[in-house]
Design an enzyme around this catalytic site. Sequence first.
Site, PDB file in Angstrom:
ATOM      1  CB  CYS A   1      16.124 -25.482 -17.346  1.00  0.00           C
ATOM      2  SG  CYS A   1      17.323 -26.209 -18.483  1.00  0.00           S
TER       3      CYS A   1
ATOM      4  CD  GLU B   1      15.179 -32.940 -21.124  1.00  0.00           C
ATOM      5  OE1 GLU B   1      15.608 -32.388 -20.099  1.00  0.00           O
ATOM      6  OE2 GLU B   1      15.538 -34.072 -21.476  1.00  0.00           O
TER       7      GLU B   1
ATOM      8  CD  GLU C   1      12.467 -22.957 -13.753  1.00  0.00           C
ATOM      9  OE1 GLU C   1      11.277 -22.999 -14.089  1.00  0.00           O
ATOM     10  OE2 GLU C   1      13.382 -23.319 -14.506  1.00  0.00           O
TER      11      GLU C   1
ATOM     12  CE  LYS D   1       4.209 -23.437 -29.488  1.00  0.00           C
ATOM     13  NZ  LYS D   1       4.676 -22.056 -29.652  1.00  0.00           N
TER      14      LYS D   1
HETATM   15  P1  NAP Z   1       6.491 -22.555 -21.390  1.00  0.00           P
HETATM   16  O1  NAP Z   1       5.604 -21.403 -21.083  1.00  0.00           O
HETATM   17  O2  NAP Z   1       6.143 -23.878 -20.828  1.00  0.00           O
HETATM   18  O3  NAP Z   1       6.544 -22.620 -22.994  1.00  0.00           O
HETATM   19  C1  NAP Z   1       7.311 -23.579 -23.655  1.00  0.00           C
HETATM   20  C2  NAP Z   1       6.685 -23.895 -25.000  1.00  0.00           C
HETATM   21  O4  NAP Z   1       5.382 -24.457 -24.781  1.00  0.00           O
HETATM   22  C3  NAP Z   1       6.468 -22.643 -25.873  1.00  0.00           C
HETATM   23  O5  NAP Z   1       6.680 -22.996 -27.214  1.00  0.00           O
HETATM   24  C4  NAP Z   1       5.001 -22.338 -25.628  1.00  0.00           C
HETATM   25  O6  NAP Z   1       4.403 -21.629 -26.673  1.00  0.00           O
HETATM   26  C5  NAP Z   1       4.429 -23.729 -25.544  1.00  0.00           C
HETATM   27  N1  NAP Z   1       3.119 -23.807 -24.880  1.00  0.00           N
HETATM   28  C6  NAP Z   1       2.627 -23.033 -23.897  1.00  0.00           C
HETATM   29  N2  NAP Z   1       1.386 -23.441 -23.552  1.00  0.00           N
HETATM   30  C7  NAP Z   1       1.099 -24.495 -24.362  1.00  0.00           C
HETATM   31  C8  NAP Z   1      -0.038 -25.347 -24.508  1.00  0.00           C
HETATM   32  N3  NAP Z   1      -1.122 -25.208 -23.748  1.00  0.00           N
HETATM   33  N4  NAP Z   1       0.010 -26.326 -25.439  1.00  0.00           N
HETATM   34  C9  NAP Z   1       1.099 -26.486 -26.217  1.00  0.00           C
HETATM   35  N5  NAP Z   1       2.203 -25.706 -26.126  1.00  0.00           N
HETATM   36  C10 NAP Z   1       2.200 -24.728 -25.205  1.00  0.00           C
HETATM   37  O7  NAP Z   1       7.975 -22.287 -20.962  1.00  0.00           O
HETATM   38  P2  NAP Z   1       8.861 -20.991 -21.207  1.00  0.00           P
HETATM   39  O8  NAP Z   1       8.456 -19.953 -20.250  1.00  0.00           O
HETATM   40  O9  NAP Z   1       8.868 -20.652 -22.643  1.00  0.00           O
HETATM   41  O10 NAP Z   1      10.326 -21.550 -20.858  1.00  0.00           O
HETATM   42  C11 NAP Z   1      10.852 -21.554 -19.590  1.00  0.00           C
HETATM   43  C12 NAP Z   1      10.681 -22.890 -18.904  1.00  0.00           C
HETATM   44  O11 NAP Z   1      11.320 -23.902 -19.671  1.00  0.00           O
HETATM   45  C13 NAP Z   1      11.366 -22.914 -17.553  1.00  0.00           C
HETATM   46  O12 NAP Z   1      10.546 -23.571 -16.629  1.00  0.00           O
HETATM   47  C14 NAP Z   1      12.641 -23.711 -17.809  1.00  0.00           C
HETATM   48  O13 NAP Z   1      13.184 -24.327 -16.668  1.00  0.00           O
HETATM   49  C15 NAP Z   1      12.151 -24.688 -18.815  1.00  0.00           C
HETATM   50  N6  NAP Z   1      13.288 -25.248 -19.548  1.00  0.00           N
HETATM   51  C16 NAP Z   1      13.662 -26.536 -19.296  1.00  0.00           C
HETATM   52  C17 NAP Z   1      14.762 -27.086 -19.938  1.00  0.00           C
HETATM   53  C18 NAP Z   1      15.201 -28.510 -19.672  1.00  0.00           C
HETATM   54  O14 NAP Z   1      16.006 -29.022 -20.455  1.00  0.00           O
HETATM   55  N7  NAP Z   1      14.731 -29.161 -18.627  1.00  0.00           N
HETATM   56  C19 NAP Z   1      15.486 -26.309 -20.843  1.00  0.00           C
HETATM   57  C20 NAP Z   1      15.085 -24.996 -21.071  1.00  0.00           C
HETATM   58  C21 NAP Z   1      13.969 -24.479 -20.424  1.00  0.00           C
HETATM   59  P3  NAP Z   1       4.305 -20.025 -26.684  1.00  0.00           P
HETATM   60  O15 NAP Z   1       5.685 -19.504 -26.601  1.00  0.00           O
HETATM   61  O16 NAP Z   1       3.702 -19.770 -27.995  1.00  0.00           O
HETATM   62  O17 NAP Z   1       3.484 -19.629 -25.519  1.00  0.00           O
END
Ligand code: NAP
Length: 488
Positions: free
Chosen positions: A288, A254, A389, A179
């Site tokens: 990240c 991650e 962050e 997804k």
């Molecule tokens: P996010 O809000 O956690 O969303 C990530 C994914 O999870 C999206 O596909 C989102 O879908 C989905 N999601 C949200 N709520 C969910 C739920 N209740 N059940 C299942 N899936 C759900 O994160 P983001 O804002 O997109 O990305 C930024 C974050 O990612 C930052 O904290 C960053 O540090 C982290 N990140 C970490 C790494 C690493 O390698 N450690 C790499 C890149 C990013 P929708 O988009 O449809 O809401």
Amino acid sequence: MSQLATPSERKMIYGGDWRPALDGATFESINPATSAVLGRVPNGGSDDTKAAIDAAAAAFPKWSRLPAAQRAIHLRRAADRLDAQREAIARTITLEEGKPLAESRNEMRLVVDSLHWYAEEARRAYGAWIPDPMPNRRLLTIREPVGVCGAIIPWNVPAAMIMRKAAPALAVGCTMVLKPAEQTPITALVVAEAFLQADLPPGVFNVVTGDPEPIGKSLLGDERVRKISFTGSTAVGRILLRGAAEHIKRVSMELGGNAPAILFEDCDLDKAVDNVAALKFLNAGQACITANRIYVQRSIHDRVAGKLAARAAALKVGDGTRDGVAMGPLIEEEALSKVAALVGDARERGASLLTGGARLVEGDLAKGTFYAPTVLTDMRGDMRMAKEEIFGPVATLYRFDTEEEVIAAANDVPYGLSAYVFTGSMSRAVRVGERLEVGMVGVNDIRIGAAEAPFGGIKQSGLGREGGREGMDEYLETKLLALGLELG
Ligand code: NAP
């Protein structure tokens, strides 16, 4: 195999074909640089996810039993397709996510490289012949694919994030339902299309676009899904970990970061500033591994601050498809509001603004979600940005005096993804690097990623690794065969 209906109306891909949502619902993908609608994609939910899991489960027995060398042929064919379409997909990434084209091209390099590397590495998923303490028995381990995997990814690295998971999983014989984020579904569908064009067997790689909660719940609630691999925020990671407990699924997480970059007075100052500026403004700070807190030893602080502010002020901000643009927009309005609130909090508590500090609205920039490259100094540990962050183009400078003091400050967060140390002393780099509570340390260099290298965090930044041999182990189980024999 059907083709896309129109470029602006796309379908998801599972079971080897293009599919609309079962209830026909769709949603829009928006260009953050212009607010233009790029296309409509299916708004899938639990029934669509179940259908995709059915396809992945049906494909697993045959795919997992293929010799690794034959799976590698499929993956190399997909890599060649992606390579041939590299420029077009890079453009799609830029249109949908906002980063400059040069950054999208780098992302595509990692996509292709990951597929090639894991196609080869999976041929070396060796078990072991274990020395046996008993007579008439021999102990053997074999490595087997985990099974059907569910993958959920964010928008900030929308193509490479797919391949960090799909390349090792598919190479060792798993099948996958992925997804993508709601902000970047088209990129995921374009990448998945390359697998279709490469004649990957139906059901091996599937993409469901749509509502996160029902899709997430379906992946978690289905016993056939044996692993969840997630990249995204720590808050959502926590929800998924709880859900994975029900059926004791394997997990890789991650999650968020809050990386310190530490500049000691014996560093090569210009090189350190070059590195920190490149890291901080990469993808408009939406990475990240970006430097969330920049610690500068007092004697060099003012010089570093001046050079970094000059760099930030000189960056050309705009639509990432335009020539010479070095930084694109933030992903959406909500992200802008969050960054503005964090900057406001720091300034109210005494931070000094050296450059930036506001939304950009001149000319065409008013159509998108652009924030000025910003440098703040006089930062303190009680400000929100020290703990949270930022995920925006804001460089925050903290002064420090001693090694002990900066190590304690750097470790004083619940996150532990990456850190960066700039020093002319290799002994100091190793001393400090060993004490930093993170999964990755860049020494005099911010380039910490490669298909060959393990990437991931500790503490609340995650569980497991992506990349390298460790990234392959995440999709393998070890089975023991204890062989009763008559050996005399
Ligand atoms: P996010 O809000 O956690 O969303 C990530 C994914 O999870 C999206 O596909 C989102 O879908 C989905 N999601 C949200 N709520 C969910 C739920 N209740 N059940 C299942 N899936 C759900 O994160 P983001 O804002 O997109 O990305 C930024 C974050 O990612 C930052 O904290 C960053 O540090 C982290 N990140 C970490 C790494 C690493 O390698 N450690 C790499 C890149 C990013 P929708 O988009 O449809 O809401």
